[in-house]
Design a protein around this motif. Structure first.
Motif, PDB file in Angstrom:
ATOM      1  N   VAL A 118       0.754  -1.367   0.178  1.00 15.47           N
ATOM      2  CA  VAL A 118      -0.022  -0.121   0.141  1.00 15.47           C
ATOM      3  C   VAL A 118       1.038   1.131   0.005  1.00 15.47           C
ATOM      4  O   VAL A 118       1.671   1.361   0.725  1.00 15.47           O
ATOM      5  CB  VAL A 118      -0.893   0.118   1.339  1.00 15.47           C
ATOM      6  N   GLN A 119       0.651   2.269  -1.004  1.00 10.76           N
ATOM      7  CA  GLN A 119       1.367   3.623  -0.907  1.00 10.76           C
ATOM      8  C   GLN A 119       1.319   4.100   0.272  1.00 10.76           C
ATOM      9  O   GLN A 119       0.042   4.112   1.004  1.00 10.76           O
ATOM     10  CB  GLN A 119       0.752   4.202  -1.912  1.00 10.76           C
ATOM     11  N   ASP A 120       2.303   4.827   0.980  1.00 13.03           N
ATOM     12  CA  ASP A 120       2.258   5.066   2.060  1.00 13.03           C
ATOM     13  C   ASP A 120       1.275   6.162   2.527  1.00 13.03           C
ATOM     14  O   ASP A 120       0.726   6.425   3.607  1.00 13.03           O
ATOM     15  CB  ASP A 120       3.752   5.768   2.580  1.00 13.03           C
ATOM     16  N   ALA A 121       1.011   7.178   1.154  1.00  7.54           N
ATOM     17  CA  ALA A 121       0.223   8.323   1.547  1.00  7.54           C
ATOM     18  C   ALA A 121      -1.256   7.746   1.644  1.00  7.54           C
ATOM     19  O   ALA A 121      -2.221   8.516   2.186  1.00  7.54           O
ATOM     20  CB  ALA A 121       0.158   9.190   0.344  1.00  7.54           C
ATOM     21  N   HIS A 122      -1.561   6.340   1.147  1.00 10.17           N
ATOM     22  CA  HIS A 122      -2.975   6.015   1.367  1.00 10.17           C
ATOM     23  C   HIS A 122      -3.140   4.806   2.612  1.00 10.17           C
ATOM     24  O   HIS A 122      -4.077   4.451   2.532  1.00 10.17           O
ATOM     25  CB  HIS A 122      -3.205   5.279  -0.142  1.00 10.17           C
ATOM     26  N   GLN A 123      -1.992   4.560   3.462  1.00  9.65           N
ATOM     27  CA  GLN A 123      -2.150   3.828   4.322  1.00  9.65           C
ATOM     28  C   GLN A 123      -3.143   4.457   5.594  1.00  9.65           C
ATOM     29  O   GLN A 123      -3.146   5.598   5.838  1.00  9.65           O
ATOM     30  CB  GLN A 123      -0.761   3.511   4.979  1.00  9.65           C
ATOM     31  N   GLY A 124      -3.701   3.602   6.186  1.00  2.00           N
ATOM     32  CA  GLY A 124      -4.824   4.067   7.525  1.00  2.00           C
ATOM     33  C   GLY A 124      -6.215   4.430   6.699  1.00  2.00           C
ATOM     34  O   GLY A 124      -7.116   4.758   7.178  1.00  2.00           O
ATOM     35  N   ARG A 125      -6.367   4.030   5.193  1.00  2.00           N
ATOM     36  CA  ARG A 125      -7.735   4.601   4.699  1.00  2.00           C
ATOM     37  C   ARG A 125      -8.604   3.088   4.493  1.00  2.00           C
ATOM     38  O   ARG A 125      -9.569   3.234   4.033  1.00  2.00           O
ATOM     39  CB  ARG A 125      -7.417   5.102   3.396  1.00  2.00           C
ATOM     40  N   GLY A 126      -8.026   2.124   4.744  1.00  2.00           N
ATOM     41  CA  GLY A 126      -8.578   0.894   4.976  1.00  2.00           C
ATOM     42  C   GLY A 126      -8.455   0.100   3.558  1.00  2.00           C
ATOM     43  O   GLY A 126      -9.257  -0.693   3.201  1.00  2.00           O
ATOM     44  N   VAL A 127      -7.600   0.534   2.710  1.00  2.00           N
ATOM     45  CA  VAL A 127      -7.288   0.012   1.507  1.00  2.00           C
ATOM     46  C   VAL A 127      -6.991  -1.401   1.617  1.00  2.00           C
ATOM     47  O   VAL A 127      -7.686  -2.195   0.850  1.00  2.00           O
ATOM     48  CB  VAL A 127      -6.368   0.902   0.765  1.00  2.00           C
ATOM     49  N   ALA A 128      -6.383  -1.996   2.420  1.00  2.00           N
ATOM     50  CA  ALA A 128      -5.431  -3.210   2.448  1.00  2.00           C
ATOM     51  C   ALA A 128      -6.898  -4.146   2.774  1.00  2.00           C
ATOM     52  O   ALA A 128      -7.162  -5.460   2.272  1.00  2.00           O
ATOM     53  CB  ALA A 128      -4.548  -3.150   3.429  1.00  2.00           C
ATOM     54  N   SER A 129      -7.698  -3.568   3.922  1.00  2.00           N
ATOM     55  CA  SER A 129      -8.777  -4.458   4.224  1.00  2.00           C
ATOM     56  C   SER A 129      -9.758  -4.815   2.831  1.00  2.00           C
ATOM     57  O   SER A 129     -10.181  -5.840   2.972  1.00  2.00           O
ATOM     58  CB  SER A 129      -9.544  -3.761   5.496  1.00  2.00           C
ATOM     59  N   ALA A 130      -9.999  -3.731   2.143  1.00  2.00           N
ATOM     60  CA  ALA A 130     -10.970  -3.744   1.076  1.00  2.00           C
ATOM     61  C   ALA A 130     -10.426  -4.892   0.201  1.00  2.00           C
ATOM     62  O   ALA A 130     -10.966  -5.532  -0.412  1.00  2.00           O
ATOM     63  CB  ALA A 130     -11.363  -2.578   0.608  1.00  2.00           C
ATOM     64  N   LEU A 131      -9.050  -4.671  -0.120  1.00  2.00           N
ATOM     65  CA  LEU A 131      -8.509  -5.614  -0.889  1.00  2.00           C
ATOM     66  C   LEU A 131      -8.367  -6.915  -0.440  1.00  2.00           C
ATOM     67  O   LEU A 131      -8.613  -7.859  -1.183  1.00  2.00           O
ATOM     68  CB  LEU A 131      -6.873  -5.234  -1.125  1.00  2.00           C
ATOM     69  N   LEU A 132      -8.360  -7.150   0.704  1.00  2.00           N
ATOM     70  CA  LEU A 132      -8.311  -8.617   1.186  1.00  2.00           C
ATOM     71  C   LEU A 132      -9.721  -9.092   1.191  1.00  2.00           C
ATOM     72  O   LEU A 132      -9.846 -10.223   0.813  1.00  2.00           O
ATOM     73  CB  LEU A 132      -8.067  -8.755   3.086  1.00  2.00           C
ATOM     74  N   GLU A 133     -10.852  -8.540   1.342  1.00  2.00           N
ATOM     75  CA  GLU A 133     -11.873  -9.005   1.126  1.00  2.00           C
ATOM     76  C   GLU A 133     -12.109  -9.382  -0.467  1.00  2.00           C
ATOM     77  O   GLU A 133     -12.764 -10.551  -0.762  1.00  2.00           O
ATOM     78  CB  GLU A 133     -13.274  -7.794   1.340  1.00  2.00           C
ATOM     79  N   HIS A 134     -11.628  -8.646  -1.323  1.00  2.00           N
ATOM     80  CA  HIS A 134     -11.940  -9.017  -2.922  1.00  2.00           C
ATOM     81  C   HIS A 134     -11.019  -9.937  -3.231  1.00  2.00           C
ATOM     82  O   HIS A 134     -11.442 -10.846  -4.025  1.00  2.00           O
ATOM     83  CB  HIS A 134     -11.604  -7.722  -3.563  1.00  2.00           C
ATOM     84  N   ILE A 135      -9.876 -10.144  -3.002  1.00  2.00           N
ATOM     85  CA  ILE A 135      -8.926 -11.092  -3.168  1.00  2.00           C
ATOM     86  C   ILE A 135      -9.299 -12.488  -2.514  1.00  2.00           C
ATOM     87  O   ILE A 135      -9.050 -13.618  -3.287  1.00  2.00           O
ATOM     88  CB  ILE A 135      -7.335 -10.974  -2.964  1.00  2.00           C
ATOM     89  N   GLY A 136      -9.754 -12.366  -1.462  1.00  2.00           N
ATOM     90  CA  GLY A 136     -10.467 -13.689  -0.892  1.00  2.00           C
ATOM     91  C   GLY A 136     -11.712 -14.208  -1.660  1.00  2.00           C
ATOM     92  O   GLY A 136     -11.747 -15.384  -1.821  1.00  2.00           O
ATOM     93  N   ALA A 137     -12.586 -13.292  -2.008  1.00  2.00           N
ATOM     94  CA  ALA A 137     -13.606 -13.889  -2.950  1.00  2.00           C
ATOM     95  C   ALA A 137     -13.073 -14.279  -4.276  1.00  2.00           C
ATOM     96  O   ALA A 137     -13.844 -15.333  -4.608  1.00  2.00           O
ATOM     97  CB  ALA A 137     -14.544 -12.575  -3.103  1.00  2.00           C
ATOM     98  N   VAL A 138     -12.154 -13.629  -4.899  1.00  2.00           N
ATOM     99  CA  VAL A 138     -11.430 -14.347  -5.866  1.00  2.00           C
ATOM    100  C   VAL A 138     -10.892 -15.779  -5.747  1.00  2.00           C
ATOM    101  O   VAL A 138     -11.343 -16.627  -6.575  1.00  2.00           O
ATOM    102  CB  VAL A 138     -10.505 -13.430  -6.612  1.00  2.00           C
TER     103      VAL A 138
END
Length: 966
Positions: A118-138
């Motif tokens: 995750v790009q440092d400027a966007h850490q803390g925005r919940g990006v990784a949590s959203a990606l985990l949900e989507h990669i898990g569904a895939v």
């Protein structure tokens, strides 16, 4: 341009827009070979520390081999997803399928290594949590059941992403690395985490729209009038607490203000952030404006411009492009074709709408998909002075227009935890995602009342609204909404009536109603209205027309102290003559009685008593006031004068229904102060049936709240063979995309869930019928199963209690003589079941509402009356019990007119097993059990059909996504 992969076509259905923790949006999509430059640019913006955490060593740049590896995927064993904003990567995630030895593998290996960056400027925005949900569904879609991740101990943020996800997991520490293993099967906890994150993100996205620090009105005209200039004036006149800017590309060079508001030719020229842009330019200019807003960092848009989906196919495509463009920049949209938004909070005071005056502040959240209906609702709340809340009205108002992005679901997420909103009123013409709406409504209704009126109930919705097709009739959808705790009303008058009662009155503890007043006739009308609404009224107490204020006070005090009553309706008519009770005195008498016993709701039915209605809504002194003695409250600079408080819709001085509130009279009374928190102010209604209907809705809602506190459980049965059913379904579906099962296949599948169907043997000839009867054993039934005769005993296509072969052959001859050759009749022989009540149990997966279980009595009469009850799957034991008792013909199951009561617990168990089957296996898209004979002991399923189809790629259990651009 996206290209095909090495082995599979580009999976477009993996693309999704998501709302992040801070309320902004991002797009998640598969990474392809076209993304090499984006990947390199993204990696260059990642800090050395983050790179070290990702690769466990200094890794300043990606090699050509790395870039090739991270952009070439087969979308099966190797998958990469990226989160993008403005078309550029802000985060990536990938998995690689591995075998038991940790080496790259293919199916049937069901484990994969996963890694994030995750790009440092966007850490803390919940990006990784959203990606985990989507990669898990895939991964689940591709047959992967577990993720493995190795993380450095110092990378606490990433460890938290995994541990907080709610999946079943194992954790170990070896060679200085934390190894995490996650079981990807959704759990109650993982779904709870997902829904909680969804709620916080979507609520925050709405909060950014309703409480901006700076607003720009783009398209504000240079002269008064016009949509943009009107909204600019309304924001300024309401006393907006933030910064306000006017933007008009046609402004002359050098013009710095527009009627006192800082003015610019482009939003790019604004020196400082702009949180919200109100767009009021022609539709063809909107894309340019959106691009400027996105580049300037605007967080959200209210688009009042028309010319979109409501105008036809070309407009619908413009609308899709608008949403796609806005989401590219992380912005959300209210509209297009919106009437605007209002936030009455004293910290905001935003009237970014076409309403000429700021609505009175209050505790009612108001959502309308129609601008015209929104005006009518605001007008009625305004005229009634906010009703029970004195001079208060709404906390926030949102007109969604075409509902291209922000919808009623988003507002439910916001109002669920909004401390300034006690009641939610919604006018809906369409529900884009009924399954999600039902889930959110159930949660919201458990905390605060939700009242909904639906327009376009008997036809297509507005042209600007894209909705999922549903096969369910409106009555069924309404029943499912009521099951979720929604207070369903039919008109906007009922919407306001119910909302004002629920806003500041306690919920009734039951249906028992005391009626008292100074008119015997009005009391009897109220009594009859209570009976018609299913309430249990006491005999009306007539105080006579000579009743004084003290008489009303004493009678109301006694009623409130009576343990046999749960609510009180006071009826009052004008009294004429010396010594008659005055409006203010009567209001004070009623209010003082309520203040001494505030635990029960009190309503007033009055006839042309505008003064009483106003006095009842006053919070402070009740002494008569005149224009010369009234003291106007202090108002902030720029706040327009307020109209007088009038709570009665029947007041002679009020405007016509639906008319916008007009300016106050020059000599009008002052606006009373807002009531203290917790004050129970008394709503007044001009007709008994309106008051009683609102009370009945409150009674039903209060009962739902009590039931919802203990919703029951979905029982587990030891004899259910879930794995065996899955194996059967997989084998059956291998024969085709969708199929209706044959008789033996149906019995086999239902049998895995403990549902046993009586065998029916075909009887193409009299001899075959006799042989079938010998196999089954007498007595038997002979039935015609042709489509026009199936389940139609009233047509004579069934012969029962055939005790021997002679009777069977005689019945066979009669059927063929009456209805034609056996080839047309399709006769079958079935062993007789115990006598009982014939019922029908159905389950269907509706594309809009989801899985629904239905129950009713079998037969033409029930079909003619539409006497079916419905519940959403999975059904709990308590819901199954209520389902049996919800139909109008339910007394036939419980010993009506001396008949023997039947085994309803066995019937409830059968329905619970059907619910489990459909819930556990989404491939089961339809089940019909008809007839189900419920005897005094046990049930017999005499007919069954099952339809299978491949499950949808995504459902409400999948990862968080925004709806596709309509």
């Amino acid at each position: 341009m996206q290209t095909t992969s090495d082995r599979h076509e580009y999976p477009a259905h993996w693309e999704a827009d998501v709302v992040l923790r801070d309320g902004g949006t991002a797009r998640i999509r598969p990474i392809t070979v076209d993304d090499a430059e984006r990947l390199v640019s993204f990696y260059e913006q990642v800090s050395d520390e983050s790179k070290y955490y990702r690769f466990f060593a200094p890794y300043p740049r990606l090699s050509a081999k790395d870039v090739h590896r991270f952009t070439h995927h087969d979308f099966v064993d190797r998958v990469g997803l990226a989160a993008t904003v403005g078309g550029e990567f802000i985060a990536t995630v990938r998995y690689d399928r591995i075998g038991a030895d940790g080496a790259p593998a293919s199916a049937p290996a069901d484990e994969a290594e996963v890694a994030f960056l995750v790009q440092d400027a966007h850490q803390g925005r919940g990006v990784a949590s959203a990606l985990l949900e989507h990669i898990g569904a895939v991964a689940r879609e591709r047959g992967i059941r577990r993720f493995a991740a190795e993380v450095l101990p110092a990378n606490t943020k990433m460890i938290k992403v995994f541990t907080d996800a709610g999946y079943t997991q194992k954790r170990s520490f070896e060679d200085g690395v934390v190894r995490l293993e996650l079981d990807l099967e959704p759990t109650d906890r993982s779904l709870a985490v997902q829904y909680a994150r969804e709620q916080r993100a979507e609520a925050r996205s709405v909060q950014r729209l309703l409480a901006p620090g700076a607003v720009a009105v783009i398209g504000a005209g240079r002269t008064p009038g016009g949509v943009g200039r009107s909204i600019l004036d309304n924001i300024r006149d309401a006393g907006f607490t933030g910064r306000l800017y006017a933007v008009n590309g046609a402004l002359p060079e050098g013009q710095k203000e527009l009627d006192g508001v800082p003015a610019f030719r482009s939003v790019r020229q604004v020196d400082g952030p702009v949180d919200l842009a109100v767009v009021a330019v022609p539709a063809e200019r909107v894309p340019e404006v959106v691009a400027e807003c996105g580049e300037h960092g605007v967080q959200g848009l209210v688009v009042v411009s028309a010319g979109y989906a409501e105008s036809g196919p070309d407009g619908r495509e413009r609308q899709r492009a608008l949403v796609r463009q806005a989401r590219t920049y992380g912005m959300r949209i209210i509209g297009p074709n919106s009437f605007g938004v209002v936030n009455t909070s004293p910290d905001v005071r935003l009237n970014a709408s076409l309403a000429p005056e700021m609505p009175r502040p209050g505790r009612i959240g108001l959502f309308a998909q129609s601008g015209a209906i929104g005006v009518a609702l605001l007008s009625r709340l305004h005229r009634r002075g906010g009703g029970v809340t004195g001079v208060t009205g709404v906390s926030a108002f949102v007109s969604s227009g075409n509902r291209a992005d922000v919808s009623g679901n988003d507002l439910l997420q916001y109002w669920y935890e909004d401390p300034d909103t006690d009641v939610v009123l919604m006018y809906l013409e369409s529900i884009g995602n009924p399954r999600k709406f039902t889930r959110l409504a159930r949660r919201t209704a458990a905390a605060k009342p939700l009242v909904v009126v639906q327009g376009a109930r008997h036809g297509a919705g507005p042209r600007g609204h894209a909705v999922r097709a549903t096969r369910l009739p409106h009555a069924t959808v309404s029943a499912l909404l009521r099951q979720a705790g929604v207070i369903r009303v039919d008109t906007i008058t009922e919407l306001v009536d119910a909302g004002l009662l629920l806003a500041r009155q306690p919920l009734p503890a039951g249906p028992r109603v005391a009626i008292l007043g100074n008119s015997e006739s009005l009391g009897l009308l109220t009594h009859d209205a209570c009976l018609a609404e299913g309430l249990r009224p006491h005999r009306p107490l007539d105080l006579t027309t000579a009743a004084s204020a003290a008489d009303f006070h004493a009678a109301l005090s006694r009623a409130l102290a009576d343990d046999t009553c749960d609510a009180v309706v006071v009826t009052a008519i004008p009294a004429v003559g010396e010594g008659s009770v005055g409006d203010a005195a009567l209001a004070e008498a009623l209010r003082s009685a309520v203040a001494a016993a505030p635990s029960k709701p009190v309503l007033v039915v009055h006839v042309e008593l505008g003064g009483l209605a106003e006095a009842l809504s006053a919070a402070a002194s009740t002494a008569p006031q005149t224009a010369t003695t009234a003291t106007a409250p202090q108002t902030p600079p720029g706040t327009p004068p307020r109209p007088p408080a009038v709570t009665s819709p029947a007041a002679a001085s009020g405007p016509a229904d639906g008319a916008p509130p007009g300016p106050p009279a020059a000599d009008g009374p002052s606006v009373p102060a807002a009531p203290p928190e917790g004050t129970h102010l008394i709503p007044a209604y001009p007709a008994a049936e309106r008051a009683v209907r609102a009370l009945a809705q409150a009674v039903a809602y209060a009962q739902w709240r009590r039931d919802a506190a203990d919703p029951g459980k979905v029982p587990g049965y030891e004899d259910i063979d879930e794995r065996g059913a899955a194996t059967l379904i997989e084998g059956l579906l291998s024969r085709g995309q969708g199929l209706t099962l044959g008789g033996e296949e149906t019995c086999d599948l239902l049998g895995t869930y403990g549902i046993h169907v009586h065998r029916a043997l075909p009887a193409p000839t009299p001899d075959a019928a006799a042989e079938a009867a010998r196999t089954l054993g007498y007595p038997v039934a002979l039935k015609a199963t042709a489509p026009h005769l199936r389940h139609r005993a009233d047509l004579g296509g069934v012969r029962l209690d055939l005790a021997d072969e002679e009777q069977l052959r005689r019945a066979y001859a009669e059927l063929t003589e009456l209805f034609g050759a056996p080839q047309e009749l399709r006769p079958v022989v079935q062993r007789m079941a115990p006598r009982g009540v014939d019922t029908v149990v159905r389950a269907v997966i509706d594309p809009a509402a989801g899985a629904v279980l239905s129950f009713g009595l079998a037969g033409a009469a029930s079909q003619l009356l539409g006497d079916m009850a419905h519940r959403l799957i999975p059904v709990t034991d308590r819901e199954a019990t209520s389902l049996v008792r919800s139909i109008r013909t339910a007394p036939l199951l419980f010993g009506w007119r001396g008949s023997a009561p039947v085994d309803t617990p066995a019937l409830e168990e059968l329905m619970l097993r059907v619910s489990r089957l459909v819930h556990d296996h989404p491939e089961v898209v339809a089940v019909t059990l008809e007839p189900v004979v419920v005897a005094p002991h046990g049930v017999s399923v005499l007919g069954a059909s099952v339809r299978l189809a491949p499950p949808p790629a995504r459902d409400d259990l999948g990862p968080r996504t925004l709806p596709v651009a309509y």
